[in-house]
Design a protein around this motif. Structure first.
Motif, short mmCIF file in Angstrom:
data_model
loop_
_atom_site.label_atom_id
_atom_site.label_comp_id
_atom_site.label_asym_id
_atom_site.label_seq_id
_atom_site.Cartn_x
_atom_site.Cartn_y
_atom_site.Cartn_z
N UNK A 192 26.56 31.73 14.58
CA UNK A 192 26.59 30.81 13.45
C UNK A 192 25.60 31.17 12.34
N UNK A 193 24.34 31.50 12.64
CA UNK A 193 23.42 31.87 11.55
C UNK A 193 23.88 33.10 10.77
N UNK A 194 24.47 34.07 11.44
CA UNK A 194 24.92 35.29 10.76
C UNK A 194 26.22 35.10 9.99
N UNK A 195 27.01 34.09 10.37
CA UNK A 195 28.30 33.85 9.72
C UNK A 195 28.32 32.52 8.96
N UNK A 196 27.16 32.05 8.57
CA UNK A 196 27.09 30.76 7.90
C UNK A 196 27.88 30.78 6.59
N UNK A 197 27.80 31.86 5.84
CA UNK A 197 28.55 31.94 4.57
C UNK A 197 30.05 31.93 4.84
N UNK A 198 30.49 32.58 5.92
CA UNK A 198 31.91 32.57 6.27
C UNK A 198 32.38 31.14 6.55
N UNK A 199 31.61 30.39 7.33
CA UNK A 199 32.01 29.02 7.66
C UNK A 199 32.04 28.14 6.42
N UNK A 200 31.10 28.33 5.52
CA UNK A 200 31.05 27.52 4.30
C UNK A 200 32.26 27.79 3.42
N UNK A 201 32.55 29.07 3.18
CA UNK A 201 33.67 29.43 2.30
C UNK A 201 35.01 29.03 2.91
N UNK A 202 35.18 29.31 4.20
CA UNK A 202 36.43 28.99 4.87
C UNK A 202 36.68 27.48 4.92
N UNK A 203 35.64 26.72 5.22
CA UNK A 203 35.78 25.26 5.25
C UNK A 203 36.15 24.73 3.87
N UNK A 204 35.51 25.26 2.84
CA UNK A 204 35.80 24.83 1.47
C UNK A 204 37.25 25.14 1.10
N UNK A 205 37.73 26.34 1.45
CA UNK A 205 39.11 26.70 1.16
C UNK A 205 40.09 25.82 1.93
N UNK A 206 39.79 25.52 3.17
CA UNK A 206 40.68 24.68 3.96
C UNK A 206 40.75 23.26 3.40
N UNK A 207 39.62 22.75 2.93
CA UNK A 207 39.62 21.41 2.32
C UNK A 207 40.57 21.39 1.12
N UNK A 208 40.49 22.43 0.29
CA UNK A 208 41.35 22.49 -0.89
C UNK A 208 42.82 22.59 -0.48
N UNK A 209 43.12 23.50 0.43
CA UNK A 209 44.52 23.74 0.82
C UNK A 209 45.13 22.54 1.53
N UNK A 210 44.37 21.90 2.40
CA UNK A 210 44.90 20.74 3.13
C UNK A 210 45.05 19.55 2.20
N UNK A 211 44.07 19.32 1.35
CA UNK A 211 44.13 18.16 0.47
C UNK A 211 45.33 18.22 -0.48
N UNK A 212 45.67 19.44 -0.94
CA UNK A 212 46.77 19.55 -1.89
C UNK A 212 48.11 19.87 -1.21
N UNK A 213 48.15 19.82 0.12
CA UNK A 213 49.39 20.09 0.83
C UNK A 213 50.46 19.06 0.43
N UNK A 214 51.58 19.54 -0.02
CA UNK A 214 52.66 18.66 -0.48
C UNK A 214 53.90 18.77 0.41
#
Length: 257
Positions: A192-214
């Motif tokens: 987790x400490x070494x991949x913290x940026x990966x988790x942040x970016x991926x979570x942010x992208x998933x929030x966008x994609x799921x929220x706008x799912x039509x």
């Protein structure tokens, strides 16, 4: 590039202060309404219900996607070459499946008469699943949409997680093993400490994609029943469908004959 990104945003803000009905589209008139659109929207109790539902729906989806996707990514890192290839191809095929086709498949799986879900529940000994309607309530409809979204989003997280794990040095795992760290401890202290940026970016992208799912939400049951499975992206379409149905009801058999 800035103009390409900013123009649609500025244009939408301008349009939000105008009235855009059929009359305005035909006559091409510009009718300014001020803040009336915002007042009507924010004063509608249905809007706040849908907004809360969308927030909860997005949060549950993102948590499940990140947890399961991370687990599969860790599994890919542990598997041998042949099994890793098989699992990776399976993930890619699920990810590449067209959205409308995946919605159709899930509607078949939960079909009232011939669905696999009803057959499985009866096989497991549960009663009351002879022609059970899985789309009878908004909660069950959204649950099916949630399963579809999680199924379709996990490959992105899992494959990227596996790619990110290749950047973590093996010496870190060896040091954790020498210290007697468990798998759970190794994840939180090394991965987790070494991949913290990966988790942040991926979570942010998933929030966008799921929220706008039509499509995954609206095409599953058209926002029904009674608009109980609406989310914010599908709400205007469901509202328009409901109003058009009310305005022009289907003729009865007697009137057609």
């Amino acid at each position: 590039m800035a103009g390409l990104l900013l123009y649609p945003l500025i244009r939408n803000v301008i349009l939000s202060f105008q009235s855009l009905n059929r009359k305005e589209f035909i006559t091409r008139e510009t009718v300014w309404t001020g803040f009336d659109n915002y007042t009507d929207l924010l004063g509608d109790s249905q809007f706040w219900t849908v907004a809360l539902r969308s927030a909860v729906f997005t949060a549950v989806n993102v948590v499940l996607i990140m947890v399961i996707g991370t687990g599969i990514g860790l599994l890919l890192d542990r598997l041998g070459k042949k099994m890793r290839l098989v699992l990776s191809l399976s993930l890619v095929l699920a990810w590449a499946m067209p959205i409308v086709a995946s919605v159709t498949v899930f509607r078949w799986l939960f079909d009232e008469q011939f669905g696999v879900a009803n057959w499985m529940m009866r096989t497991l000994g549960f009663s009351g699943y002879e022609q059970h309607n899985w789309f009878e309530t908004g909660f069950s409809t959204l649950t099916i949409s949630l399963i579809l979204l999680v199924w379709g989003s996990i490959p992105f997280v899992a494959l990227n997680m596996y790619a990110a794990l290749t950047t973590v040095g093996t010496e870190l795992y060896e040091a954790a093993k020498m210290d007697g760290a468990s798998g759970w401890r190794t994840f939180w202290a090394v991965v987790f400490p070494n991949l913290k940026s990966f988790f942040m970016i991926t979570t942010f992208l998933e929030i966008i994609w799921i929220f706008k799912a039509f499509t995954q939400v609206y095409a599953m049951n058209l926002g029904g029943p009674n608009r109980a499975s609406e989310t914010l992206p599908s709400s205007p379409t469901s509202r328009a469908s409901a109003s058009s149905t009310t305005a022009s009801p289907r003729p009865s058999r007697s009137s057609r004959s």
